[in-house]
Design a protein around this motif. Structure first.
Motif, short mmCIF file in Angstrom:
data_model
loop_
_atom_site.label_atom_id
_atom_site.label_comp_id
_atom_site.label_asym_id
_atom_site.label_seq_id
_atom_site.Cartn_x
_atom_site.Cartn_y
_atom_site.Cartn_z
N ARG A 1 0.93 -1.10 -0.04
CA ARG A 1 0.04 0.02 0.12
C ARG A 1 0.87 1.31 -0.14
N THR A 2 1.93 1.31 0.74
CA THR A 2 2.71 2.25 0.94
C THR A 2 3.53 2.71 -0.38
N VAL A 3 3.94 1.60 -1.22
CA VAL A 3 4.64 1.58 -2.35
C VAL A 3 3.46 2.24 -3.45
N GLU A 4 2.30 1.77 -3.42
CA GLU A 4 1.58 2.21 -4.54
C GLU A 4 1.03 3.48 -4.41
N GLU A 5 0.99 4.13 -3.06
CA GLU A 5 0.77 5.47 -2.59
C GLU A 5 1.95 6.29 -3.08
N GLY A 6 3.43 6.08 -2.79
CA GLY A 6 4.15 6.55 -3.33
C GLY A 6 4.35 6.82 -4.69
N GLU A 7 4.10 5.69 -5.52
CA GLU A 7 4.23 5.38 -6.98
C GLU A 7 2.87 6.69 -7.64
N ARG A 8 1.85 6.60 -6.87
CA ARG A 8 0.71 7.63 -7.38
C ARG A 8 1.21 9.04 -7.08
N HIS A 9 1.71 9.37 -5.88
CA HIS A 9 2.36 10.65 -5.75
C HIS A 9 3.58 11.10 -6.78
N ALA A 10 4.27 9.96 -7.10
CA ALA A 10 5.41 10.28 -8.06
C ALA A 10 4.91 10.44 -9.40
N ARG A 11 3.86 9.77 -9.85
CA ARG A 11 3.19 9.79 -11.18
C ARG A 11 2.50 11.45 -11.24
N ALA A 12 2.07 11.73 -10.13
CA ALA A 12 1.45 12.97 -10.07
C ALA A 12 2.38 14.28 -10.26
N TYR A 13 3.36 13.85 -9.55
CA TYR A 13 4.70 14.88 -9.66
C TYR A 13 5.17 14.97 -11.02
N VAL A 14 5.09 13.97 -11.61
CA VAL A 14 5.98 13.64 -12.92
C VAL A 14 5.08 14.45 -13.88
N GLN A 15 3.77 14.27 -13.92
CA GLN A 15 2.97 14.92 -14.90
C GLN A 15 2.89 16.44 -14.50
N GLU A 16 2.85 16.85 -13.42
CA GLU A 16 2.85 18.38 -12.93
C GLU A 16 4.18 19.00 -13.44
N VAL A 17 5.29 18.27 -13.38
CA VAL A 17 6.59 18.84 -13.91
C VAL A 17 6.61 18.74 -15.55
N ALA A 18 6.03 17.72 -15.97
CA ALA A 18 6.12 17.86 -17.44
C ALA A 18 5.24 18.95 -18.10
N GLY A 19 4.02 19.28 -17.46
CA GLY A 19 3.26 20.35 -18.01
C GLY A 19 3.89 21.63 -17.62
N GLU A 20 4.81 21.68 -16.70
CA GLU A 20 5.57 23.00 -16.28
C GLU A 20 6.63 23.20 -17.56
N LEU A 21 7.29 22.02 -17.81
CA LEU A 21 8.34 22.04 -18.71
C LEU A 21 7.70 22.47 -20.23
N LYS A 22 6.54 22.11 -20.63
CA LYS A 22 5.93 22.40 -21.73
C LYS A 22 5.74 23.67 -21.69
N ASP A 23 5.19 24.32 -20.68
CA ASP A 23 4.94 25.72 -20.66
C ASP A 23 6.29 26.50 -20.91
N VAL A 24 7.44 26.10 -20.07
CA VAL A 24 8.77 26.61 -20.41
C VAL A 24 9.12 26.49 -21.71
N ALA A 25 8.90 25.36 -22.23
CA ALA A 25 9.28 25.26 -24.01
C ALA A 25 8.57 26.30 -24.76
N LYS A 26 7.50 26.49 -24.45
CA LYS A 26 6.66 27.47 -25.41
C LYS A 26 6.98 28.67 -25.34
N THR A 27 7.31 29.15 -23.72
CA THR A 27 7.73 30.47 -23.66
C THR A 27 9.43 30.79 -24.30
N SER A 28 9.90 29.54 -24.13
CA SER A 28 11.31 29.88 -24.83
C SER A 28 11.25 29.99 -26.32
N ARG A 29 10.26 29.04 -26.94
CA ARG A 29 10.36 29.35 -28.51
C ARG A 29 9.82 30.91 -28.81
N GLY A 30 8.76 31.19 -27.94
CA GLY A 30 8.32 32.48 -28.17
C GLY A 30 9.23 33.59 -28.01
#
Length: 153
Positions: free
Chosen positions: A82-111
């Motif tokens: 249970r603890t590992v699965e919870e950690g995995e969910r948190h890690a996936r959510a964090y990775v998705q959040e960071v990926a979204g922010e990186l996409k925004d940074v890439a768009k800003t950089s291209r602009g």
């Protein structure tokens, strides 16, 4: 195998800390004792050398405390899962959040790159207009011709 649940007046942190240290000692001394056996030690020594004491010891100590706390190996496994699965969910959510922010940074950089290139192009066009390059070429040619004439004298 069912083990009587153990409750201790020590805090959970103190129990785990002590068990980690004891786990390291247990693995270290077990390896040492096995290597000391005359024939078996010679054969098993290379395999024991592959067993990292500082990684296995703490894991073993923590596992023992967890099993004693939960009272059953299966219950401890469920808790860890249970603890590992919870950690995995948190890690996936964090990775998705960071990926979204990186996409925004890439768009800003291209602009920003587009803005910089546009400014450079406009600056070069303005420089060509303000410098009057044909006039500069004529003047440079006149100066070179004058130097050549002086050299000939």
């Amino acid at each position: 195998m069912r083990i009587k649940k153990h409750t201790s007046p020590l805090s959970s942190t103190a129990r785990y800390s002590a068990s980690i240290v004891l786990g390291v000692f247990a693995v270290h001394w077990s390896k040492r004792l096995l290597k000391a056996i005359p024939v078996v030690g010679f054969v098993i020594s290379p395999l024991l050398d592959l067993l990292p004491t500082l990684l296995v010891g703490p894991a073993l100590g923590a596992a023992v405390v967890l099993v004693v706390q939960e009272g059953d190996v299966a219950a401890a496994q469920r808790k860890v899962r249970r603890t590992v699965e919870e950690g995995e969910r948190h890690a996936r959510a964090y990775v998705q959040e960071v990926a979204g922010e990186l996409k925004d940074v890439a768009k800003t950089s291209r602009g920003m790159q587009r803005d910089i290139l546009t400014a450079v192009e406009e600056g070069s066009r303005e420089a060509e207009r303000s410098l009057n390059l044909p006039e500069i070429r004529r003047e440079t040619r006149r100066l070179i011709d004058g130097l050549d004439a002086q050299d000939r004298r």
